[in-house]
Enzyme design. Structure first.
Site, PDB file in Angstrom:
ATOM      1  N   ARG A   1     -38.674  23.342  15.930  1.00  0.00           N
ATOM      2  CA  ARG A   1     -37.394  23.196  16.635  1.00  0.00           C
ATOM      3  C   ARG A   1     -37.522  22.044  17.625  1.00  0.00           C
ATOM      4  O   ARG A   1     -38.467  21.988  18.409  1.00  0.00           O
ATOM      5  CB  ARG A   1     -37.020  24.477  17.396  1.00  0.00           C
ATOM      6  N   GLU A   2     -36.573  21.116  17.574  1.00  0.00           N
ATOM      7  CA  GLU A   2     -36.503  20.023  18.536  1.00  0.00           C
ATOM      8  C   GLU A   2     -35.521  20.452  19.621  1.00  0.00           C
ATOM      9  O   GLU A   2     -34.379  20.774  19.318  1.00  0.00           O
ATOM     10  CB  GLU A   2     -36.030  18.745  17.859  1.00  0.00           C
TER      11      GLU A   2
ATOM     12  N   ALA B   1     -17.052  15.343  36.692  1.00  0.00           N
ATOM     13  CA  ALA B   1     -18.175  16.173  36.254  1.00  0.00           C
ATOM     14  C   ALA B   1     -19.481  15.515  36.660  1.00  0.00           C
ATOM     15  O   ALA B   1     -19.520  14.345  37.018  1.00  0.00           O
ATOM     16  CB  ALA B   1     -18.128  16.358  34.740  1.00  0.00           C
TER      17      ALA B   1
ATOM     18  N   GLU C   1     -19.216  16.590  43.207  1.00  0.00           N
ATOM     19  CA  GLU C   1     -18.784  15.638  42.180  1.00  0.00           C
ATOM     20  C   GLU C   1     -17.302  15.310  42.312  1.00  0.00           C
ATOM     21  O   GLU C   1     -16.891  14.158  42.141  1.00  0.00           O
ATOM     22  CB  GLU C   1     -19.086  16.176  40.781  1.00  0.00           C
TER      23      GLU C   1
ATOM     24  N   SER D   1     -23.828  21.857  22.765  1.00  0.00           N
ATOM     25  CA  SER D   1     -24.373  21.692  21.416  1.00  0.00           C
ATOM     26  C   SER D   1     -25.537  22.663  21.238  1.00  0.00           C
ATOM     27  O   SER D   1     -26.674  22.352  21.593  1.00  0.00           O
ATOM     28  CB  SER D   1     -24.830  20.253  21.176  1.00  0.00           C
TER      29      SER D   1
ATOM     30  N   GLY E   1     -27.321  23.628  18.828  1.00  0.00           N
ATOM     31  CA  GLY E   1     -28.364  23.360  17.847  1.00  0.00           C
ATOM     32  C   GLY E   1     -29.592  22.657  18.390  1.00  0.00           C
ATOM     33  O   GLY E   1     -30.662  22.746  17.801  1.00  0.00           O
TER      34      GLY E   1
ATOM     35  N   GLU F   1     -28.505  22.827  27.509  1.00  0.00           N
ATOM     36  CA  GLU F   1     -27.567  22.488  28.573  1.00  0.00           C
ATOM     37  C   GLU F   1     -26.422  23.504  28.624  1.00  0.00           C
ATOM     38  O   GLU F   1     -25.876  23.908  27.594  1.00  0.00           O
ATOM     39  CB  GLU F   1     -26.979  21.091  28.359  1.00  0.00           C
TER      40      GLU F   1
ATOM     41  N   GLU G   1     -24.220   4.709  42.814  1.00  0.00           N
ATOM     42  CA  GLU G   1     -24.273   3.249  42.704  1.00  0.00           C
ATOM     43  C   GLU G   1     -24.258   2.749  41.268  1.00  0.00           C
ATOM     44  O   GLU G   1     -23.904   1.606  41.024  1.00  0.00           O
ATOM     45  CB  GLU G   1     -25.475   2.696  43.453  1.00  0.00           C
TER      46      GLU G   1
ATOM     47  N   GLU H   1     -22.362   4.268  38.911  1.00  0.00           N
ATOM     48  CA  GLU H   1     -21.112   4.793  38.327  1.00  0.00           C
ATOM     49  C   GLU H   1     -19.955   3.860  38.649  1.00  0.00           C
ATOM     50  O   GLU H   1     -19.771   3.473  39.801  1.00  0.00           O
ATOM     51  CB  GLU H   1     -20.769   6.170  38.921  1.00  0.00           C
TER      52      GLU H   1
END
Length: 182
Positions: free
Chosen positions: A37-38, A76, A92, A113, A115, A119, A138, A140
């Site tokens: 699994r990665e 975000a 944020e 995600s 898979g 996160e 700085e 962004e």
């Protein structure tokens, strides 16, 4: 099959970056065989849907390097250690839009995600009490836009907003507003 769990047999750190850590794990499958699994480990994120009194949402436009395009997103950012997801979201919101919010509500969590990454993005909505100056990081570069809620929903449905966290927050907030729950 009742037990679908996989047991980690070994885990090897392949890359330790500023934003992510990449692991290659060997697991035992429910049938006793092994597989690799990665996994991309990430500290998590937060997304805020800020509404003004006229039900306009505040968005930021920014260049997203992996897609080589400018995207339209709700404010975000990634979670920082020592702060709750809501505290991170308020930070944020202020940095990216200059907005201060009140009446924050949770819109739940999003697994972007399943898979390959662990996160989790925490979603919130709030009302905007004050709009001030943006103070992005700085590295962004952001443009601020206001879009009416109904127009934002239409844009999601027309695939004009492909960002998953932004789509989810808009549609959840819209459903809660239409049902009278907020």
């Amino acid at each position: 099959m009742d037990n679908l769990s996989e047991k980690t047999l070994s885990s090897r750190l392949v890359y330790d970056g500023r934003v992510i850590k990449y692991y290659l794990d060997t697991v035992e499958l429910p049938n006793g065989k092994t597989a690799e699994r990665e996994i991309v480990r990430h500290s998590g994120g937060v997304c805020i849907a800020p509404l003004d009194d006229d039900n306009n949402l505040f968005f930021v436009r920014q260049f997203r390097y992996p897609y080589s395009e400018v995207t339209l997103e709700l404010p975000a950012g990634k979670l920082e250690k020592g702060s709750t997801p809501l505290e991170n979201g308020k930070r944020e919101l202020k940095e990216e839009t200059g907005c201060e919010g009140y009446s924050f509500i949770s819109l739940g969590q999003l697994y972007p995600s399943t898979g390959y990454t662990d996160e989790i993005i925490h979603l919130y909505a709030c009302r905007v009490s004050k709009v001030g100056e943006q103070s992005p990081d700085e590295d962004e570069f952001l443009n601020l836009l206001k879009i009416p809620m109904d127009k934002a929903v239409e844009m999601v449905l027309n695939n004009q907003i492909p960002d998953a966290k932004t789509q989810t927050a808009i549609l959840k907030l819209h459903a809660l507003m239409k049902s009278g729950k907020i």
